[in-house]
Design a protein around this motif. Structure first.
Motif, mmCIF file in Angstrom:
data_model
loop_
_atom_site.group_PDB
_atom_site.id
_atom_site.type_symbol
_atom_site.label_atom_id
_atom_site.label_comp_id
_atom_site.label_asym_id
_atom_site.label_seq_id
_atom_site.Cartn_x
_atom_site.Cartn_y
_atom_site.Cartn_z
ATOM 1 N N ASP A 10 0.637 -1.109 0.002
ATOM 2 C CA ASP A 10 0.029 -0.007 -0.025
ATOM 3 C C ASP A 10 0.822 1.281 -0.039
ATOM 4 O OD1 ASP A 10 -2.205 -1.775 -0.132
ATOM 5 O OD2 ASP A 10 -2.769 -1.244 2.145
ATOM 6 N N TYR A 11 2.108 1.335 0.643
ATOM 7 C CA TYR A 11 3.009 2.305 0.711
ATOM 8 C C TYR A 11 3.909 2.309 -0.235
ATOM 9 C CZ TYR A 11 0.229 4.095 4.533
ATOM 10 O OH TYR A 11 -0.906 4.656 5.287
ATOM 11 N N ASN A 12 3.983 1.513 -1.486
ATOM 12 C CA ASN A 12 4.975 1.337 -2.140
ATOM 13 C C ASN A 12 6.527 1.013 -1.541
ATOM 14 O OD1 ASN A 12 3.167 1.713 -4.437
ATOM 15 N ND2 ASN A 12 3.145 4.021 -3.857
ATOM 16 N N LEU A 13 6.575 0.318 -0.832
ATOM 17 C CA LEU A 13 7.765 -0.363 -0.163
ATOM 18 C C LEU A 13 8.100 -1.643 -0.919
ATOM 19 C CD1 LEU A 13 7.330 0.851 3.560
ATOM 20 C CD2 LEU A 13 8.555 2.220 1.663
ATOM 21 N N LEU A 14 9.448 -1.886 -0.844
ATOM 22 C CA LEU A 14 9.617 -3.192 -1.157
ATOM 23 C C LEU A 14 8.987 -4.279 -0.337
ATOM 24 C CD1 LEU A 14 13.359 -2.797 -2.116
ATOM 25 C CD2 LEU A 14 11.571 -2.858 -3.572
ATOM 26 N N GLU A 15 8.524 -5.166 -0.709
ATOM 27 C CA GLU A 15 8.049 -6.506 0.162
ATOM 28 C C GLU A 15 9.157 -7.275 0.758
ATOM 29 O OE1 GLU A 15 5.662 -10.816 -0.186
ATOM 30 O OE2 GLU A 15 5.239 -9.078 -1.737
ATOM 31 N N GLY A 16 9.022 -7.277 2.280
ATOM 32 C CA GLY A 16 10.167 -7.541 3.023
ATOM 33 C C GLY A 16 11.120 -6.573 3.249
ATOM 34 N N GLN A 17 10.821 -5.266 3.026
ATOM 35 C CA GLN A 17 11.712 -4.155 3.357
ATOM 36 C C GLN A 17 11.952 -4.086 5.135
ATOM 37 O OE1 GLN A 17 11.151 -0.049 2.252
ATOM 38 N NE2 GLN A 17 11.557 0.353 4.179
ATOM 39 N N LEU A 18 10.897 -4.142 5.756
ATOM 40 C CA LEU A 18 10.837 -4.170 7.282
ATOM 41 C C LEU A 18 11.110 -5.498 7.864
ATOM 42 C CD1 LEU A 18 7.735 -1.858 7.419
ATOM 43 C CD2 LEU A 18 9.866 -1.294 7.677
ATOM 44 N N SER A 19 12.270 -5.263 8.826
ATOM 45 C CA SER A 19 12.610 -6.444 9.465
ATOM 46 C C SER A 19 11.802 -6.357 10.716
ATOM 47 C CB SER A 19 14.168 -6.470 9.847
ATOM 48 O OG SER A 19 14.874 -6.638 8.580
ATOM 49 N N PHE A 20 11.740 -7.611 11.665
ATOM 50 C CA PHE A 20 11.218 -7.510 12.823
ATOM 51 C C PHE A 20 11.859 -7.962 14.022
ATOM 52 C CE2 PHE A 20 6.841 -9.361 10.618
ATOM 53 C CZ PHE A 20 6.641 -8.255 10.039
ATOM 54 N N VAL A 21 11.677 -7.203 15.208
ATOM 55 C CA VAL A 21 12.307 -7.568 16.376
ATOM 56 C C VAL A 21 11.093 -7.651 17.437
ATOM 57 C CG1 VAL A 21 13.842 -7.038 18.397
ATOM 58 C CG2 VAL A 21 14.462 -6.403 15.895
ATOM 59 N N PRO A 22 10.507 -8.970 17.645
ATOM 60 C CA PRO A 22 9.425 -8.967 18.709
ATOM 61 C C PRO A 22 10.059 -8.795 19.983
ATOM 62 C CG PRO A 22 10.057 -11.446 17.567
ATOM 63 C CD PRO A 22 10.912 -10.142 16.904
ATOM 64 N N LEU A 23 9.292 -8.150 20.790
ATOM 65 C CA LEU A 23 9.479 -8.144 22.194
ATOM 66 C C LEU A 23 9.044 -9.378 23.115
ATOM 67 C CD1 LEU A 23 9.181 -4.370 23.029
ATOM 68 C CD2 LEU A 23 11.106 -6.026 23.874
ATOM 69 N N ILE A 24 9.641 -10.098 23.664
ATOM 70 C CA ILE A 24 9.332 -11.160 24.341
ATOM 71 C C ILE A 24 8.951 -10.927 25.762
ATOM 72 C CG2 ILE A 24 9.784 -13.747 24.910
ATOM 73 C CD1 ILE A 24 9.441 -13.032 21.897
ATOM 74 N N GLU A 25 7.810 -10.491 26.257
ATOM 75 C CA GLU A 25 7.440 -9.779 27.611
ATOM 76 C C GLU A 25 6.039 -10.368 28.004
ATOM 77 O OE1 GLU A 25 7.489 -5.699 26.781
ATOM 78 O OE2 GLU A 25 5.787 -5.927 24.928
ATOM 79 N N THR A 26 5.855 -11.620 27.536
ATOM 80 C CA THR A 26 4.751 -12.352 28.468
ATOM 81 C C THR A 26 5.191 -13.801 28.613
ATOM 82 O OG1 THR A 26 3.574 -13.087 26.309
ATOM 83 C CG2 THR A 26 3.027 -10.919 27.055
ATOM 84 N N ALA A 27 4.403 -14.311 29.746
ATOM 85 C CA ALA A 27 4.808 -15.803 30.016
ATOM 86 C C ALA A 27 4.503 -16.565 28.698
ATOM 87 C CB ALA A 27 3.773 -16.179 31.406
ATOM 88 N N SER A 28 3.357 -16.521 28.231
ATOM 89 C CA SER A 28 3.027 -17.314 26.954
ATOM 90 C C SER A 28 4.073 -17.126 25.874
ATOM 91 C CB SER A 28 1.600 -16.951 26.509
ATOM 92 O OG SER A 28 1.587 -15.805 26.131
ATOM 93 N N ALA A 29 4.632 -16.022 25.417
ATOM 94 C CA ALA A 29 5.536 -15.810 24.537
ATOM 95 C C ALA A 29 6.917 -16.548 24.921
ATOM 96 C CB ALA A 29 5.841 -14.487 24.427
ATOM 97 N N VAL A 30 7.231 -16.470 26.295
ATOM 98 C CA VAL A 30 8.400 -17.230 26.749
ATOM 99 C C VAL A 30 8.144 -18.730 26.434
ATOM 100 C CG1 VAL A 30 9.810 -17.917 28.728
ATOM 101 C CG2 VAL A 30 9.140 -15.576 28.340
ATOM 102 N N MET A 31 7.010 -19.155 26.552
ATOM 103 C CA MET A 31 6.726 -20.695 26.536
ATOM 104 C C MET A 31 6.665 -21.044 24.860
ATOM 105 S SD MET A 31 7.005 -21.757 29.539
ATOM 106 C CE MET A 31 6.648 -23.521 29.191
ATOM 107 N N ASP A 32 6.487 -20.195 24.078
ATOM 108 C CA ASP A 32 6.432 -20.303 22.551
ATOM 109 C C ASP A 32 7.560 -19.746 21.895
ATOM 110 O OD1 ASP A 32 5.126 -21.393 20.603
ATOM 111 O OD2 ASP A 32 3.836 -19.697 19.895
ATOM 112 N N VAL A 33 8.640 -19.426 22.585
ATOM 113 C CA VAL A 33 9.861 -18.673 22.056
ATOM 114 C C VAL A 33 10.328 -19.302 20.873
ATOM 115 C CG1 VAL A 33 11.591 -19.137 23.467
ATOM 116 C CG2 VAL A 33 11.285 -16.790 22.600
ATOM 117 N N TYR A 34 10.450 -20.520 20.819
ATOM 118 C CA TYR A 34 11.100 -21.298 19.879
ATOM 119 C C TYR A 34 10.240 -20.876 18.404
ATOM 120 C CZ TYR A 34 13.014 -24.584 16.517
ATOM 121 O OH TYR A 34 13.469 -25.369 15.359
#
Length: 177
Positions: A75-99
């Protein structure tokens, strides 16, 4: 404050020349905040390298983000995949599913521990030893390294304690951060 932050982001991209050796990552509000769709248009810029996602609960959250951001990039005319991700692991459920989170999308380049929010989710508190973060740190470091992304530790909060910072830094480095 959120409106001011969005305006500041816009002003930053409009007025600040970003050096070639600088990467720009922007923290956005969580899915559950009802502010995510207000945040995303503010970060859809060729000057942004990636997004830090807050309050991740599961790998499904990251799959959702991947699909949503892919559409926004189109929608914003950026390259697909341009934006990398850094998820913040800050919930107990995220720690359990981190892999599973770590391997959920190729966009993830790092995973960061949000220590204070994690402790809040656990009903704990930030003590003197930080031993209360060891389990989450170990799981994040192992999961991240197993899929080839960087683990990033939570900020050290006792800013006047240089000796404590150095000890913590050494211990975290030894864990793989």
């Amino acid at each position: 404050y959120k409106v001011i932050a969005r305006r500041n982001i816009f002003d930053f991209f409009s007025n600040f020349k970003i050096r070639k050796d600088m990467s720009v990552f922007v923290r956005i509000n969580s899915i559950e905040s009802n502010m995510l769709l207000e945040d995303l248009p503010c970060v859809m810029s060729k000057k942004v390298d990636g997004i830090m996602m807050t309050k991740i609960y599961s790998a499904e959250d990251m799959v959702y983000y991947d699909k949503l951001i892919t559409q926004y990039e189109k929608d914003y005319n950026l390259l697909e995949g341009q934006l990398s991700f850094v998820p913040l692991i800050e919930t107990a459920s995220a720690v359990m599913d981190v892999y599973n989170i770590a391997k959920s999308t190729k966009r993830i380049i790092a995973m960061a521990l949000g220590g204070e929010d994690f402790l809040n989710d656990m009903g704990g508190f930030h003590g003197w030893s930080n031993k209360n973060l060891d389990y989450a740190r170990a799981k994040i470091a192992v999961a991240a390294r197993s899929v080839g992304v960087l683990p990033i530790d939570t900020p050290y909060l006792m800013i006047r304690d240089e000796k404590g910072f150095r000890e913590e830094e050494r211990a975290i480095f030894e864990m793989g951060f």
